[in-house]
Design a protein around this motif. Structure first.
Motif, PDB file in Angstrom:
ATOM      1  N   ASP A  47      26.639  43.931  48.194  1.00 36.15           N
ATOM      2  CA  ASP A  47      25.903  43.631  46.957  1.00 36.15           C
ATOM      3  C   ASP A  47      26.690  42.667  46.048  1.00 36.15           C
ATOM      4  OD1 ASP A  47      27.924  45.266  46.199  1.00 36.15           O
ATOM      5  OD2 ASP A  47      26.657  46.801  45.262  1.00 36.15           O
ATOM      6  N   ASN A  48      27.754  42.036  46.634  1.00 34.45           N
ATOM      7  CA  ASN A  48      28.571  40.993  45.973  1.00 34.45           C
ATOM      8  C   ASN A  48      29.443  41.538  44.837  1.00 34.45           C
ATOM      9  OD1 ASN A  48      29.374  38.297  46.127  1.00 34.45           O
ATOM     10  ND2 ASN A  48      28.132  37.746  44.342  1.00 34.45           N
ATOM     11  N   ILE A  49      29.576  42.823  44.773  1.00 31.03           N
ATOM     12  CA  ILE A  49      30.509  43.403  43.810  1.00 31.03           C
ATOM     13  C   ILE A  49      31.917  43.244  44.371  1.00 31.03           C
ATOM     14  CG2 ILE A  49      31.315  45.557  42.743  1.00 31.03           C
ATOM     15  CD1 ILE A  49      28.416  46.420  42.527  1.00 31.03           C
ATOM     16  N   ARG A  50      32.817  42.806  43.502  1.00 30.24           N
ATOM     17  CA  ARG A  50      34.189  42.528  43.937  1.00 30.24           C
ATOM     18  C   ARG A  50      35.127  43.537  43.290  1.00 30.24           C
ATOM     19  NH1 ARG A  50      34.689  37.145  45.979  1.00 30.24           N
ATOM     20  NH2 ARG A  50      32.649  36.114  45.957  1.00 30.24           N
ATOM     21  N   ILE A  51      36.018  44.061  44.101  1.00 31.55           N
ATOM     22  CA  ILE A  51      36.992  45.041  43.628  1.00 31.55           C
ATOM     23  C   ILE A  51      38.375  44.555  44.013  1.00 31.55           C
ATOM     24  CG2 ILE A  51      37.763  47.441  43.735  1.00 31.55           C
ATOM     25  CD1 ILE A  51      34.898  48.163  44.642  1.00 31.55           C
ATOM     26  N   ASN A  52      39.258  44.499  43.033  1.00 27.23           N
ATOM     27  CA  ASN A  52      40.641  44.074  43.287  1.00 27.23           C
ATOM     28  C   ASN A  52      41.513  45.319  43.433  1.00 27.23           C
ATOM     29  OD1 ASN A  52      39.704  41.751  40.980  1.00 27.23           O
ATOM     30  ND2 ASN A  52      40.434  41.062  42.961  1.00 27.23           N
ATOM     31  N   LEU A  53      42.274  45.374  44.531  1.00 26.23           N
ATOM     32  CA  LEU A  53      43.116  46.520  44.828  1.00 26.23           C
ATOM     33  C   LEU A  53      44.542  46.077  45.071  1.00 26.23           C
ATOM     34  CD1 LEU A  53      40.768  48.361  47.363  1.00 26.23           C
ATOM     35  CD2 LEU A  53      41.044  48.879  44.916  1.00 26.23           C
ATOM     36  N   SER A  54      45.471  46.944  44.606  1.00 23.81           N
ATOM     37  CA  SER A  54      46.879  46.757  44.960  1.00 23.81           C
ATOM     38  C   SER A  54      47.198  47.854  45.962  1.00 23.81           C
ATOM     39  CB  SER A  54      47.769  46.874  43.728  1.00 23.81           C
ATOM     40  OG  SER A  54      49.117  46.755  44.093  1.00 23.81           O
ATOM     41  N   SER A  72      48.687  55.324  53.098  1.00 24.13           N
ATOM     42  CA  SER A  72      48.324  54.150  52.267  1.00 24.13           C
ATOM     43  C   SER A  72      47.789  54.617  50.922  1.00 24.13           C
ATOM     44  CB  SER A  72      47.282  53.303  52.984  1.00 24.13           C
ATOM     45  OG  SER A  72      46.998  52.145  52.219  1.00 24.13           O
ATOM     46  N   ILE A  73      48.215  53.894  49.885  1.00 25.03           N
ATOM     47  CA  ILE A  73      47.774  54.187  48.519  1.00 25.03           C
ATOM     48  C   ILE A  73      47.111  52.928  47.952  1.00 25.03           C
ATOM     49  CG2 ILE A  73      48.477  54.825  46.188  1.00 25.03           C
ATOM     50  CD1 ILE A  73      50.885  56.250  47.431  1.00 25.03           C
ATOM     51  N   PHE A  74      45.943  53.077  47.370  1.00 29.22           N
ATOM     52  CA  PHE A  74      45.219  51.948  46.765  1.00 29.22           C
ATOM     53  C   PHE A  74      45.124  52.145  45.240  1.00 29.22           C
ATOM     54  CE2 PHE A  74      43.801  52.137  51.130  1.00 29.22           C
ATOM     55  CZ  PHE A  74      43.753  50.809  51.520  1.00 29.22           C
ATOM     56  N   LEU A  75      45.410  51.071  44.501  1.00 25.02           N
ATOM     57  CA  LEU A  75      45.309  51.093  43.033  1.00 25.02           C
ATOM     58  C   LEU A  75      44.284  50.041  42.598  1.00 25.02           C
ATOM     59  CD1 LEU A  75      46.342  52.106  40.269  1.00 25.02           C
ATOM     60  CD2 LEU A  75      48.075  50.278  40.362  1.00 25.02           C
ATOM     61  N   ASP A  76      43.255  50.478  41.890  1.00 22.55           N
ATOM     62  CA  ASP A  76      42.222  49.537  41.442  1.00 22.55           C
ATOM     63  C   ASP A  76      42.780  48.700  40.269  1.00 22.55           C
ATOM     64  OD1 ASP A  76      40.025  48.174  40.518  1.00 22.55           O
ATOM     65  OD2 ASP A  76      38.654  49.894  40.660  1.00 22.55           O
ATOM     66  N   ILE A  77      42.916  47.387  40.501  1.00 19.00           N
ATOM     67  CA  ILE A  77      43.455  46.472  39.463  1.00 19.00           C
ATOM     68  C   ILE A  77      42.391  45.456  39.051  1.00 19.00           C
ATOM     69  CG2 ILE A  77      45.862  46.729  40.232  1.00 19.00           C
ATOM     70  CD1 ILE A  77      45.523  44.014  41.682  1.00 19.00           C
ATOM     71  N   THR A  78      41.168  45.782  39.233  1.00 19.48           N
ATOM     72  CA  THR A  78      40.079  44.853  38.911  1.00 19.48           C
ATOM     73  C   THR A  78      40.082  44.489  37.426  1.00 19.48           C
ATOM     74  OG1 THR A  78      38.739  45.806  40.673  1.00 19.48           O
ATOM     75  CG2 THR A  78      37.600  44.456  39.042  1.00 19.48           C
ATOM     76  N   GLN A  79      40.126  45.519  36.577  1.00 19.10           N
ATOM     77  CA  GLN A  79      40.105  45.243  35.133  1.00 19.10           C
ATOM     78  C   GLN A  79      41.342  44.468  34.679  1.00 19.10           C
ATOM     79  OE1 GLN A  79      39.496  48.991  33.156  1.00 19.10           O
ATOM     80  NE2 GLN A  79      37.273  49.006  33.549  1.00 19.10           N
ATOM     81  N   ASN A  81      43.107  42.326  36.456  1.00 23.16           N
ATOM     82  CA  ASN A  81      42.949  40.926  36.873  1.00 23.16           C
ATOM     83  C   ASN A  81      41.953  40.183  35.998  1.00 23.16           C
ATOM     84  OD1 ASN A  81      44.790  41.354  38.851  1.00 23.16           O
ATOM     85  ND2 ASN A  81      43.407  40.993  40.588  1.00 23.16           N
ATOM     86  N   GLN A  82      40.870  40.880  35.662  1.00 21.96           N
ATOM     87  CA  GLN A  82      39.891  40.240  34.787  1.00 21.96           C
ATOM     88  C   GLN A  82      40.502  39.914  33.414  1.00 21.96           C
ATOM     89  OE1 GLN A  82      36.635  43.046  34.790  1.00 21.96           O
ATOM     90  NE2 GLN A  82      35.747  42.258  36.711  1.00 21.96           N
ATOM     91  N   LYS A  85      42.750  36.940  33.780  1.00 16.37           N
ATOM     92  CA  LYS A  85      41.983  35.695  33.869  1.00 16.37           C
ATOM     93  C   LYS A  85      41.490  35.247  32.496  1.00 16.37           C
ATOM     94  CE  LYS A  85      40.389  36.168  38.660  1.00 16.37           C
ATOM     95  NZ  LYS A  85      39.209  36.378  39.550  1.00 16.37           N
ATOM     96  N   LYS A  86      41.031  36.238  31.720  1.00  9.17           N
ATOM     97  CA  LYS A  86      40.583  35.895  30.367  1.00  9.17           C
ATOM     98  C   LYS A  86      41.741  35.372  29.523  1.00  9.17           C
ATOM     99  CE  LYS A  86      36.684  39.128  30.082  1.00  9.17           C
ATOM    100  NZ  LYS A  86      36.141  40.325  29.378  1.00  9.17           N
ATOM    101  N   LEU A  87      42.903  36.048  29.688  1.00 11.99           N
ATOM    102  CA  LEU A  87      44.081  35.606  28.945  1.00 11.99           C
ATOM    103  C   LEU A  87      44.485  34.190  29.348  1.00 11.99           C
ATOM    104  CD1 LEU A  87      46.347  36.196  26.949  1.00 11.99           C
ATOM    105  CD2 LEU A  87      47.650  37.228  28.837  1.00 11.99           C
ATOM    106  N   GLN A  88      44.434  33.910  30.652  1.00 11.09           N
ATOM    107  CA  GLN A  88      44.791  32.570  31.125  1.00 11.09           C
ATOM    108  C   GLN A  88      43.777  31.538  30.640  1.00 11.09           C
ATOM    109  OE1 GLN A  88      47.646  31.726  32.714  1.00 11.09           O
ATOM    110  NE2 GLN A  88      46.930  29.626  32.311  1.00 11.09           N
ATOM    111  N   ALA A  89      42.504  31.931  30.628  1.00 15.40           N
ATOM    112  CA  ALA A  89      41.472  31.019  30.124  1.00 15.40           C
ATOM    113  C   ALA A  89      41.707  30.716  28.647  1.00 15.40           C
ATOM    114  CB  ALA A  89      40.094  31.625  30.340  1.00 15.40           C
ATOM    115  N   ALA A  90      42.086  31.774  27.909  1.00 13.19           N
ATOM    116  CA  ALA A  90      42.380  31.568  26.484  1.00 13.19           C
ATOM    117  C   ALA A  90      43.585  30.658  26.312  1.00 13.19           C
ATOM    118  CB  ALA A  90      42.620  32.919  25.817  1.00 13.19           C
ATOM    119  N   ARG A  91      44.605  30.862  27.166  1.00 11.05           N
ATOM    120  CA  ARG A  91      45.789  30.006  27.099  1.00 11.05           C
ATOM    121  C   ARG A  91      45.438  28.558  27.418  1.00 11.05           C
ATOM    122  NH1 ARG A  91      49.997  33.964  30.358  1.00 11.05           N
ATOM    123  NH2 ARG A  91      50.649  35.236  28.539  1.00 11.05           N
ATOM    124  N   ASP A  92      44.614  28.382  28.455  1.00  8.30           N
ATOM    125  CA  ASP A  92      44.198  27.025  28.824  1.00  8.30           C
ATOM    126  C   ASP A  92      43.424  26.360  27.689  1.00  8.30           C
ATOM    127  OD1 ASP A  92      45.397  27.413  31.253  1.00  8.30           O
ATOM    128  OD2 ASP A  92      43.525  27.865  32.328  1.00  8.30           O
TER     129      ASP A  92
END
Length: 592
Positions: A47-54, A72-79, A81-82, A85-92
């Motif tokens: 369904d095109n939902i993207r999840i970022n995991l460490s 194996s241990i998974f840590l959700d880092i989606t928020q 990363n988002q 990205k917002k911080l980098q966009a603001a910096r740019d």
């Protein structure tokens, strides 16, 4: 969405590349028996939902050391990363804004190191922005007080501050606006380029100073002019009243009074002539009547004119003239004025019973006139200004010498119009002064006749006067005193004088008599001198239409002179008149 509708298909990506099953951390740790730390992956569902995991993966070993499985241990880092990205966009976005700012922008830490700069600041030092990070804020420039300002700013309680920075490297000026942030551990600074504003301010300040100087000089000049005009007027008026009221005055005292009147009248004329010359200089209308000039004769004439003034102070004028000096090309009257001004200056600043020396010699193929006095001298700091208009060492009420401060400025202008130069020198106060004039001499390629060199003959005064015997002259002037003066002067030469107070009276006399010459004032009420000459020139030759005419005027100037000659007068005389000058002009007109 219910559990049975939840998508179960997904793909795993790392750094934008889809991972094969054997590349997954759990599989890789199991296969190779190695620990995988902080492996970031992106899970993309159907369904095109993207999840970022460490992901952390570690192999499990049995007693024999063989891999039996994996933890194996998974840590959700989606928020996270988002947010990054917002911080980098603001910096740019901030960086884009900073690059667009026309001034310099930088932020510094409380330990006085750069945290960052914009490209405009970096480019002014030909460095990349990152070269500044971590460097002390004084690493490229010091001595302009900027580091001390920032240090004091962090030490103080103010959250904002202003500072004017002069960039030595870029030769620019900036107004720095500083703002603290991060609990006073850093500061953000913007520098607005005020170079052009400072330039305009400096120009305005200079103009203001110049205007103040001009106003000061003007005020001093007006004060001096008032004094210089009132003093001779006081003497003229006082002696005139005495001569009119004291009928039994001693004859010697009468002569002294008349001499005083004559001397002060000449002084008034000189002051007015200087003012008129100043006006001509300012308009660029100081014209020269060019001819071959014998400088020795010019110097003698100037010395003769001023000798009486010198003798009243017991000053001797010594002339050392080299007769072999060649002629120069110029205006004899104007060059005589230069010598007169220099002599007048020398006599004015000399003590009684001194001497003034004038030399004429040829130096380096130029005619050199040197006027030397042993008087007050000139201070070294005043030498550069001695030829400026209205320039006087002392303009106070206690000054010992008179004058308007125009003589040397006029002399400079005349000499420069002759392609020459004039200099002043003095050993200091009380040690006299030396003025030197150099003029280019004429290299003659042919022989000129006396008539070409000297316009007219040098005739003795008595012989000139004799030429006016029985000559009928019509004088036209609305001023009774002026008519009386002209009549007296001309009758003393033996001339037959007719007088008229108006144009109407003059025309009536022309119907009765046929004078050899008309002398008319220009400015008269009702009908002026121009009206008279038009009426005369409209007559036939038999009725005196071609009679020679001389104009009298108090208005000197090239435009006025041209108008007079164009109207039909042969020449003009500027008031006040000199008796012998009048005789010379009459003879000149009658010969043409």
């Amino acid at each position: 969405m219910s559990n049975d509708q939840r998508p179960t298909n997904f793909k795993i990506y790392q750094s934008g590349r889809e991972l094969a099953p054997e590349e997954l951390a759990m599989q890789y740790a199991t296969t190779h028996g190695v620990e995988i730390l902080d492996s970031e992956i992106e899970v993309v569902r159907d369904d095109n939902i993207r999840i970022n995991l460490s992901q952390y993966a570690a192999p499990l070993f049995d007693e024999d050391g063989k891999v039996r499985g994996c933890v194996s241990i998974f840590l959700d880092i989606t928020q996270r990363n988002q947010a990054e990205k917002k911080l980098q966009a603001a910096r740019d976005q901030l960086q884009t804004v900073l690059e667009a700012v026309p001034g310099i922008v930088f932020w510094v830490s409380s330990d006085l190191c750069y945290l960052g700069v914009n490209k405009h600041l970096a480019d002014s030092f030909n460095l990349p922005p990152e070269a500044f990070v971590g460097q002390d804020i004084g690493f490229l420039a010091s001595g302009n007080g900027f580091r001390e300002f920032v240090q004091k700013f962090f030490a103080g309680d103010e959250s904002e501050a202003l500072y004017e920075l002069k960039s030595i490297k870029a030769d620019r000026s900036y107004l720095i606006v500083a703002q603290k942030y991060d609990q006073n551990r850093a500061a953000f600074l913007i520098g607005i380029d005020i170079t052009e504003q400072k330039r305009v301010e400096n120009e305005l300040r200079q103009k203001t100073e110049e205007l103040a100087k001009i106003n000061r000089v003007k005020d001093e000049f007006v004060a001096v002019l008032s004094h210089e005009l009132r003093t001779p007027m006081h003497n003229l008026h006082g002696w005139a009243q005495l001569l009119l009221t004291e009928s039994e005055m001693d004859e010697a005292l009468k002569i002294e009074g008349l001499e005083t009147i004559e001397r002060n009248a000449r002084l008034q004329v000189r002051l007015i002539d200087d003012l008129l010359d100043l006006a001509r200089m300012q308009k660029g209308e100081m014209n020269l009547e060019i001819g071959l000039v014998d400088l020795a004769s010019v110097i003698r004439s100037a010395a003769d004119t001023i000798r009486l003034s010198a003798e009243t102070k017991g000053i001797e004028i010594q002339l050392h003239l080299d007769a072999a000096v060649s002629n120069v090309l110029g205006d004899a009257i104007r060059l005589q004025q230069v010598v007169w001004n220099l002599l007048s200056n020398a006599i004015k600043f000399s003590s009684k019973n001194e001497s003034v020396e004038v030399r004429l010699e040829e130096v380096e193929s130029q005619a050199q006139i040197t006027v030397i006095d042993r008087g007050r001298g000139i201070e070294a700091e005043f030498i550069p200004f001695v030829f400026e208009r209205f320039s006087q060492r002392d303009a106070s009420t206690t000054r010992s010498a008179g004058g308007l401060g125009l003589g040397l400025a006029i002399a400079l202008t005349i000499v420069e119009l002759h392609n020459g130069n004039i200099t002043a020198a003095s050993a200091g106060f009380g040690k006299g002064s030396t003025f030197t004039v150099r003029l280019p001499i004429v290299t003659m390629t042919g022989q000129l006749s006396n008539d070409e060199i000297v316009p007219g003959e040098a005739v003795h005064g008595n012989k000139k006067i004799a030429q006016l015997q029985n000559l009928c002259i019509l004088v036209v002037d609305d001023d009774a005193d002026a008519r009386m003066l002209m009549q007296t002067v001309l009758q003393s030469t033996g001339a037959d004088v007719l007088v008229a107070a108006s144009v109407k009276e003059a025309l009536a006399l022309l119907e009765q008599r046929s004078p050899a010459l008309v002398i008319s004032d220009i400015n008269m009420p009702d009908e002026d001198g121009f009206t008279l000459i038009r009426q005369v020139r409209s007559r036939t030759i038999k009725k005196g239409g071609q009679i020679p005419a001389i104009a009298l005027t108090a208005f000197a100037g090239a435009k006025n002179e041209q108008r007079i000659l164009k109207a039909g007068f042969q020449l003009f005389i500027t008031k006040p008149i000199e008796p012998m000058e009048l005789v010379d002009k009459i003879i000149e007109v009658l010969k043409t």
